[in-house]
Design a protein around this motif. Structure first.
Motif, PDB file in Angstrom:
ATOM      1  N   TYR A 106       0.817  -1.219   0.000  1.00 60.39           N
ATOM      2  CA  TYR A 106       0.000   0.000   0.000  1.00 60.39           C
ATOM      3  C   TYR A 106       0.850   1.267   0.000  1.00 60.39           C
ATOM      4  O   TYR A 106       1.810   1.394   0.767  1.00 60.39           O
ATOM      5  N   GLU A 107       0.484   2.194  -0.884  1.00 61.88           N
ATOM      6  CA  GLU A 107       1.057   3.529  -0.902  1.00 61.88           C
ATOM      7  C   GLU A 107      -0.094   4.521  -0.946  1.00 61.88           C
ATOM      8  O   GLU A 107      -0.874   4.534  -1.906  1.00 61.88           O
ATOM      9  N   GLY A 108      -0.202   5.318   0.061  1.00 61.65           N
ATOM     10  CA  GLY A 108      -1.316   6.250   0.159  1.00 61.65           C
ATOM     11  C   GLY A 108      -1.400   6.811   1.559  1.00 61.65           C
ATOM     12  O   GLY A 108      -0.406   6.886   2.281  1.00 61.65           O
ATOM     13  N   THR A 109      -2.600   7.170   1.959  1.00 64.25           N
ATOM     14  CA  THR A 109      -2.816   7.826   3.252  1.00 64.25           C
ATOM     15  C   THR A 109      -3.338   6.849   4.292  1.00 64.25           C
ATOM     16  O   THR A 109      -4.236   6.054   4.022  1.00 64.25           O
ATOM     17  N   VAL A 110      -2.742   6.906   5.472  1.00 63.74           N
ATOM     18  CA  VAL A 110      -3.251   6.251   6.675  1.00 63.74           C
ATOM     19  C   VAL A 110      -3.248   7.295   7.790  1.00 63.74           C
ATOM     20  O   VAL A 110      -2.277   8.039   7.950  1.00 63.74           O
ATOM     21  N   TRP A 111      -4.358   7.346   8.526  1.00 65.64           N
ATOM     22  CA  TRP A 111      -4.479   8.248   9.673  1.00 65.64           C
ATOM     23  C   TRP A 111      -4.185   7.468  10.964  1.00 65.64           C
ATOM     24  O   TRP A 111      -4.625   6.334  11.117  1.00 65.64           O
ATOM     25  N   PHE A 112      -3.466   8.123  11.874  1.00 59.91           N
ATOM     26  CA  PHE A 112      -3.146   7.512  13.165  1.00 59.91           C
ATOM     27  C   PHE A 112      -3.634   8.422  14.284  1.00 59.91           C
ATOM     28  O   PHE A 112      -3.555   9.655  14.183  1.00 59.91           O
ATOM     29  N   LYS A 113      -4.106   7.798  15.377  1.00 61.04           N
ATOM     30  CA  LYS A 113      -4.590   8.567  16.526  1.00 61.04           C
ATOM     31  C   LYS A 113      -4.112   7.950  17.831  1.00 61.04           C
ATOM     32  O   LYS A 113      -4.135   6.747  18.024  1.00 61.04           O
ATOM     33  N   LYS A 114      -3.669   8.827  18.735  1.00 64.56           N
ATOM     34  CA  LYS A 114      -3.226   8.403  20.060  1.00 64.56           C
ATOM     35  C   LYS A 114      -3.854   9.305  21.117  1.00 64.56           C
ATOM     36  O   LYS A 114      -3.752  10.542  21.051  1.00 64.56           O
ATOM     37  N   ASP A 115      -4.513   8.693  22.113  1.00 68.10           N
ATOM     38  CA  ASP A 115      -5.012   9.428  23.284  1.00 68.10           C
ATOM     39  C   ASP A 115      -3.938   9.433  24.364  1.00 68.10           C
ATOM     40  O   ASP A 115      -3.207   8.440  24.536  1.00 68.10           O
ATOM     41  N   PHE A 116      -3.844  10.522  25.098  1.00 70.08           N
ATOM     42  CA  PHE A 116      -2.887  10.560  26.200  1.00 70.08           C
ATOM     43  C   PHE A 116      -3.328  11.579  27.242  1.00 70.08           C
ATOM     44  O   PHE A 116      -4.072  12.515  26.954  1.00 70.08           O
ATOM     45  N   GLN A 117      -2.871  11.350  28.450  1.00 73.05           N
ATOM     46  CA  GLN A 117      -3.116  12.264  29.562  1.00 73.05           C
ATOM     47  C   GLN A 117      -1.890  13.143  29.768  1.00 73.05           C
ATOM     48  O   GLN A 117      -0.755  12.688  29.627  1.00 73.05           O
TER      49      GLN A 117
END
Length: 604
Positions: A106-117
């Motif tokens: 795969y070549e393209g867009t991937v979104w990443f999300k991280k929650d933190f305090q």
């Protein structure tokens, strides 16, 4: 001058977002020595091949409703067509190609999300740091765009103090690894285009006024003078800063000038760093509210005629090239453990030097090499046919060169900055690379400049190196593949080499492919016996080159490449490794080991 579409899109996105609260700032030196928390670990991700999370249906950047908002429905009637929390997770740092089989190519867009305090503190700035993201990263904190970065192998950071909450927070990163002809590297290259957040993510806390950068290195040509400077993040005069090397019993207290910078010159007699004795000293830099500790070695690297001198002594660079490929077929390398494994294999072969190709490797790799006594060639991915006349391409390359030097300028292991690999000759190319070489030397004149050139074959088996870049480099380096891409192993006996420059010569690449465990006649390609014979004949041939000062055969370990498709042999691996991706040494490994053992005795 017209701006590129990419730059215009970035500017438009900033204007539409309305975010003026956070910004990219100059790279903070030695981020690991600052107070910080890691954001490594499990991140949710969404694959977005049509970039729906970034563009609306008219292909305009979202001002609202983009994935960066991390929106959640407030009632059953709300329409939200994505959910990070319901999406799978991926290990960060890491590449998506090896963590999800569906994303292998795969070549393209991937979104990443991280929650933190996070607990905010008055009087501090909060710096969000990424070791590397491949290739185009847009970073959002709590729904606000804080900045963007282009380039897959260099670190970057943002001041996110004003967008952080006291308590719950989230960071979203849009990662796009699509290749492009105007990019660096360009559209066509011979290694795997691993996508993702591939190195550490940290959130550091520093004082409002902090040490942004510093250099502490031995003066060129001296064994007892250590000049340097310390720079604050603000143009604040009359600030007190201190530099100390406790073991050498030297300490100076300095006062910053109007630019927030203070220069110094220490006199000491350090034990000089070398592969035989990789001595490092603790250096302590103190400013108001901040104490930074680093481990730094001191050494001199220079050339004299056709010789390379380390601390005034002639050396031979017993090397090997390395891609940042994790051992045991695990994708992009990033950890201290990965670096230690790869460098240990190199040392077992007898190496005192590694060529880190074809891009800046992780800080873990460079620091481990320094600790283990291995000299480093560090390179930017100006590779093959770059868009030589595109101003934005040059700016990209220069920025990557700047960031590589800025991060590693205090690492004594780094002896060569390389600006290119296997680039075709032309006037635009010469201008492009000449500017890069000049820029590198202005940034750091204590190290050698080189690049991997190509030779021209003439009649009567004469191989002559002619490259206009010879005037810009300190070391003449070139790649050659007798026995693989041209001629035969037996033809190596007939080859003559002419390098008409009074400078040291490094053979930056040579080699051929072999599938580990495949055996057969030494005249048949792809088996270990052929590769072994290739190394035997090439070493005999290369030894005859006047001024030969080092080798970095291609390559330590098999690595993935979409260009290498031969079923049951390559299977999308470049098999030129002296070791298989599973850590099994091929027969040619021991040819190099024997050769380097003899070189070690010769240069004692």
């Amino acid at each position: 001058m017209a701006l590129s579409k990419r730059i215009l899109t970035l500017i438009l996105t900033f204007l539409l977002s309305g975010s003026l609260l956070a910004k990219e700032i100059p790279l903070v030196a030695n981020i690991y020595a600052r107070q910080h928390m890691t954001l490594n670990g499990k991140w949710n991700y969404i694959v977005d091949p049509l970039e729906n999370g970034y563009y609306d249906y008219r292909l305009q950047p979202h001002t609202k409703g983009g994935f960066f908002e991390n929106k959640k429905p407030k009632s059953p009637s709300d329409l939200v067509e994505y959910s990070f929390d319901a999406s799978p997770v991926m290990d960060i740092p890491g590449d998506w190609n090896m963590q999800n089989p569906q994303l292998f190519f795969y070549e393209g867009t991937v979104w990443f999300k991280k929650d933190f305090q996070f607990k905010k503190q008055s009087g501090t700035k909060n710096i969000l740091y990424f070791g590397a993201v491949n290739y185009d990263a847009k970073v959002y904190v709590n729904g606000e765009l804080v900045g963007a970065h282009v380039g897959g192998y260099t670190p970057f950071n943002f001041d996110i103090t004003d967008v952080l909450n006291d308590g719950e927070n989230f960071v979203v990163v849009k990662v796009d690894n699509k290749r492009g002809k105007d990019f660096v590297p360009t559209q066509n290259f011979d290694w795997w285009n691993y996508g993702g957040i591939t190195r550490d993510v940290l959130l550091a806390s520093v004082p409002d006024t902090f040490v942004e950068d510093y250099t502490v290195q031995l003066k060129k040509g001296s064994a007892n003078t250590i000049p340097g400077w310390i720079k604050l993040n603000t143009a604040t005069a009359a600030q007190s800063v201190t530099v100390e090397i406790p073991e050498l019993k030297v300490k100076q207290t300095l006062t910053t000038n109007a630019e927030g910078k203070a220069s110094f010159e220490l006199t000491a007699n350090p034990i000089l760093w070398s592969p035989e004795n990789p001595k490092l000293y603790e250096v302590v830099i103190t400013a108001k509210g901040e104490v930074i500790k680093d481990n730094i070695g001191f050494r001199n690297i220079e050339t004299k005629g056709r010789e390379i001198l380390l601390n005034g002594k002639k050396i031979f660079l017993r090397g090997v090239s390395i891609h940042e490929e994790a051992p045991y077929a695990r994708g992009r390398a990033h950890s201290v453990e990965d670096a230690t494994t790869l460098l240990t294999w190199a040392k077992q072969m007898g190496c005192n030097y590694v060529r880190l190709a074809h891009y800046p490797h992780s800080e873990n790799m460079v620091r481990q090499a320094e600790k283990m006594g291995i000299m480093v060639w560090s390179e930017i991915p100006v590779y093959w046919t770059i868009s030589w006349e595109n101003e934005a391409t040059y700016a990209n390359a220069q920025q990557q060169l700047h960031d590589m030097i800025r991060r590693d300028k205090n690492r004594s292991a780094v002896i060569i900055w390389s600006i290119a690999n296997e680039t075709p000759h032309s006037e635009p190319r010469d201008r492009f690379l000449g500017k890069l070489a000049t820029y590198a030397r202005k940034q750091d004149d204590t190290r050698l400049i080189s690049m991997a050139m190509e030779v021209t074959k003439d009649a009567n088996n004469l191989n002559r190196l002619e490259d206009n870049m010879n005037t810009f480099v300190d070391v003449i380096s070139f790649n050659q593949y007798i026995g693989w891409y041209r001629a035969s192993n037996e033809d190596a006996r007939k080859m003559k080499w002419e390098v008409p420059y009074n400078k040291p010569v490094i053979i930056s690449e040579f080699g051929g492919e072999a599938l580990q465990g495949l055996h057969g006649d030494k005249t048949a390609k792809w088996n270990e016996e052929y590769q072994e014979e290739l190394y035997i004949r090439n070493l005999e041939m290369l030894e005859k080159i006047d001024g030969l000062s080092g080798l970095s055969p291609w390559i330590l370990v098999d690595f993935r490449s979409p260009r290498r498709q031969l079923p049951n042999i390559q299977d999308f691996f470049n098999r030129k490794g002296l070791i298989s991706s599973w850590g099994i040494k091929k027969k040619a490994f021991f040819v190099m080991q024997d050769y380097y053992n003899k070189k070690t005795e010769q240069y004692k």
